[in-house]
Design an enzyme around this catalytic site. Sequence first.
Site, PDB file in Angstrom:
ATOM      1  CD  GLU A  11      -1.362  -2.126   2.296  1.00  0.00           C
ATOM      2  OE1 GLU A  11      -0.156  -2.405   2.223  1.00  0.00           O
ATOM      3  OE2 GLU A  11      -2.138  -2.654   3.089  1.00  0.00           O
ATOM      4  CG  ASP A  97      -1.625  -3.255   5.875  1.00  0.00           C
ATOM      5  OD1 ASP A  97      -0.421  -3.494   5.716  1.00  0.00           O
ATOM      6  OD2 ASP A  97      -2.062  -2.117   6.162  1.00  0.00           O
ATOM      7  CG  ASP A  99      -6.572  -4.835   7.833  1.00  0.00           C
ATOM      8  OD1 ASP A  99      -6.298  -4.854   6.616  1.00  0.00           O
ATOM      9  OD2 ASP A  99      -6.558  -3.796   8.506  1.00  0.00           O
ATOM     10  CD  GLU A 101      -9.024   0.066   4.967  1.00  0.00           C
ATOM     11  OE1 GLU A 101      -9.141   1.144   4.366  1.00  0.00           O
ATOM     12  OE2 GLU A 101      -8.918  -0.010   6.204  1.00  0.00           O
ATOM     13  CE1 TYR A 330      -1.620  -3.558   9.179  1.00  0.00           C
ATOM     14  CE2 TYR A 330      -3.299  -4.994  10.113  1.00  0.00           C
ATOM     15  CZ  TYR A 330      -2.931  -3.988   9.240  1.00  0.00           C
ATOM     16  OH  TYR A 330      -3.878  -3.400   8.441  1.00  0.00           O
ATOM     17  NE  ARG A 332      -6.123   0.379  10.253  1.00  0.00           N
ATOM     18  CZ  ARG A 332      -5.289   0.937   9.367  1.00  0.00           C
ATOM     19  NH1 ARG A 332      -4.435   0.170   8.717  1.00  0.00           N
ATOM     20  NH2 ARG A 332      -5.319   2.220   9.126  1.00  0.00           N
ATOM     21  CG  HIS A 377      -3.200 -10.300  13.184  1.00  0.00           C
ATOM     22  ND1 HIS A 377      -3.415  -9.317  14.102  1.00  0.00           N
ATOM     23  CD2 HIS A 377      -3.887  -9.948  12.073  1.00  0.00           C
ATOM     24  CE1 HIS A 377      -4.179  -8.388  13.576  1.00  0.00           C
ATOM     25  NE2 HIS A 377      -4.493  -8.745  12.351  1.00  0.00           N
TER      26      HIS A 377
END
Length: 896
Positions: A11, A97, A99, A101, A330, A332, A377
């Site tokens: 990203e 990522d 997740d 999103e 990470y 989130r 995670h």
Amino acid sequence: MAATRTLVIVESPAKARTIAAYLGDEYQVEASVGHIRDLPQPSELPADMKKGPYGKFGVNVEKGFDPYYVVDSDKKKKVTELRRYLKDADELILATDEDREGEAIAWHLLQVLKPKVPVKRMVFHEITPEAIEAAKSATRDVDLRLVDAQETRRILDRLVGYEVSPLLWRKVKAGISAGRVQSVATRLVVERERERMAFVAADYWDITATLHAEDTEPAFTARVSLVDGARVASGRDFGDDGALKTKSENAGVIVLNEESATKIAAGIEAAAKDDAVAVSSVETKPYRRRPAAPFTTSTMQQEASRKLRMSARDAMRTAQSLYENGYITYMRTDSTALSGQAILAARSQAKKLFGAENVADKPRVYQKKAKGAQEAHEAIRPAGSTFRSPDELSSQLSGAQLKLYDLIWRRTLASQMTDATGHTDTVKIVANVEGVGDTELTASGTVITHRGFLAVYEEGRDAKRDEKADDESVRLPELKTGQLLDVTDTKAEGHTTNPPPRYTEASLVRALEERGIGRPSTYAATMSVIADRGYVFRRGQALIPTWLAFAVVRLLEENLSRLVDYDFTAEMETDLDNIAAGNRDRVEWLTDFYFGPNKDATGLQGLVEGLGDIDARAINSVDIAPGITLRVGRYGPYLEAEGEGDEPKRASVPDDIAPDELTEAKARELLAASADDGRELGVDPESGHTIIAKNGRFGPYVTEVLPEPGEGEAKPKRKPKPKTASLFKSMDLSTVTLEQALQLLSLPRVVGKDAEGTEITAQNGRYGPYLKKGTDSRSLTSEDQIFTITEAEALEIYAQPKMRRGQTAKPPLRELGTDPASEKPVVIKDGRFGPYITDGSTNVTVPRAESVEGITAERAYELLAEKRAKGPAKRKTRTSAAKKTTTKKKTTTKKS
């Protein structure tokens, strides 16, 4: 045969730079720079679609809630670049990522790029050489269940926003919005303010005595807890409405007033002189306090708010930077679990720094208990198999980054350390007070004998209305039952109960998480949205709702109550989790939500269509006192009261007055001040207009009084607006002079021009004094600078890199010396898009192939010279409107 070449897409550019350093030359790492496409605004749809099934939402609700996606205009160049790189690649790895999103971004890249080479999905929890190497050997396909959950969330938010927001525009104010999570968060803040408005303060008294036993040190303090068998009320016995709790009344609690408290205090001193004050009991209990679990997204945001005064948005932005540069895992996550590798690293470092006696005998394992926990995670922790201490990174991280890393590092180490232990002593003393009876005093204190995890970290707390005093580390003397005590002093003290504390970002995030509303990735955005939409403003850390928020919440509560119901909103999160797990069909769920399970009025569409007429005036009105009403108007809140004749009295309500501060007395004061025509200062010698000073919605200001057209003169089509200017904070309405007023009315002041001839002005604005050059604004440090700053000083400010409002200058990453060409000092700084070299006038990004530490002074001078030779970048002019790249969501996916 040519070597295999793999294109890796992530990203962000920072993440790309970090990963590229760990992969070989056969990998090309590029960044999509976030999402590449989204649902368009209905006005941006092609002309032939605006009246079709996609016209209202950009989603065809009649045909499986099919979304119509558009590549963002600012991402078309990026998509073209990625397609060009893909043509030369033999393999594509999507490393966004891990997740939902990130999964959706990977899926959108697949749909737009349409690769003809093998595709793999690579995920990792931290950006370290070991983690990247492990991820390369454990690739998978894009998980369509996670994509479905994320796309359902996006469509759901579009449906709620586009159905409800127009209703708010018509009945409350144009341009505001409703949202599935933001509306619930706003309701929480408003409900807390309502409690504060309904609160009636109560008075109560307590009594403390300073005592000591013969031959004991030190003296200690005890509080009167029982009088003749009845418990003495403290702040905790009063409810959020200010009244004594019913439960407490049934328990025989008494509220002391000044007279009774003073009498008892004097009686205790008299009893001591008669040897009638003695220890009645001594109790010792073991004390144990366990460390908090490692950080989840929400607990990190809460602690960053409490300890570092960071907003949720700033905390997440800083954490994102730490993650992308390989410093933390990470950010989130709902998980409090640590991997075996992380546990080993934390225990090893804690043992080295704080001693083996402060490390738990066996690894501590934490399980997430919050409602609706999802991500599988790890918790947020320092990256790697061995942790770098904050001291090791002090030269590599900016101030905010280092502070947040230090917080994460400490929390992680503390989670594997021993409990803090000690003992809590409670002593009860009885005094025989004449005319009152036996009066019991209580003293307690906790002594921590083994600090354990407290040596590295202690969790912060949110404010509570009437907190019990912290008695940790208070040591009481050794006392025995029956031992006589002397009283050296008594104090009767009056108190007034406090209303429930307002939410802070930390406590609001906690309240949302406890109710299962929202997810880690949504909290920062929610905090920002409710502030940006004008629903809350900040006073210190507190979130104060505006009157606009009151009107919006009232409309939703009275007409669309399900949308701001806490349980209903939490159930939607659970349903999205079930879609991600493959246990629910997304089209079926969206159909039930929007049309109703039986195509009835219980769905969102039916609820909105069946509202009928809503009395906008009632929705936007709040009764402040008999005959005084607050109304939320087009230009802000104002008071309205009966006046003489048919014309009511009106007064603007200053923005800095919180709703609970708008009492009847304050309302009448504002109405009285509004009726005042202001203080006349004199006449402007140039215009001949009278200048007055008065109070207004945005505080005190000065203005000119424009003359009315004379008899026989034509009235202008548009009534001219008088010049106005707010007073400086250093000025007072009662003492401001004509000279000062004319200075204020003369703003903006022309300071000078830059080398290109662009005018620089100094002026005052909503957020304080600033300079303006074209569209480029820079903050000034004081209002006085508006009239004193010189052209040279202004140019010096513009020579510095622009910072966001509220930011402070970061120290340079490196100092390289003086550039022989410009004769200016050259440094390397950390910028928004990564490290860059600057001499104060020319900036150039540090090349991706070179490091901050490795670049030489000569190389930096060379790069700056090349940048100067190129000259300023020319802006491209558009000759025709670019066509939008559009794609509908397909039900099939390319197999990797």
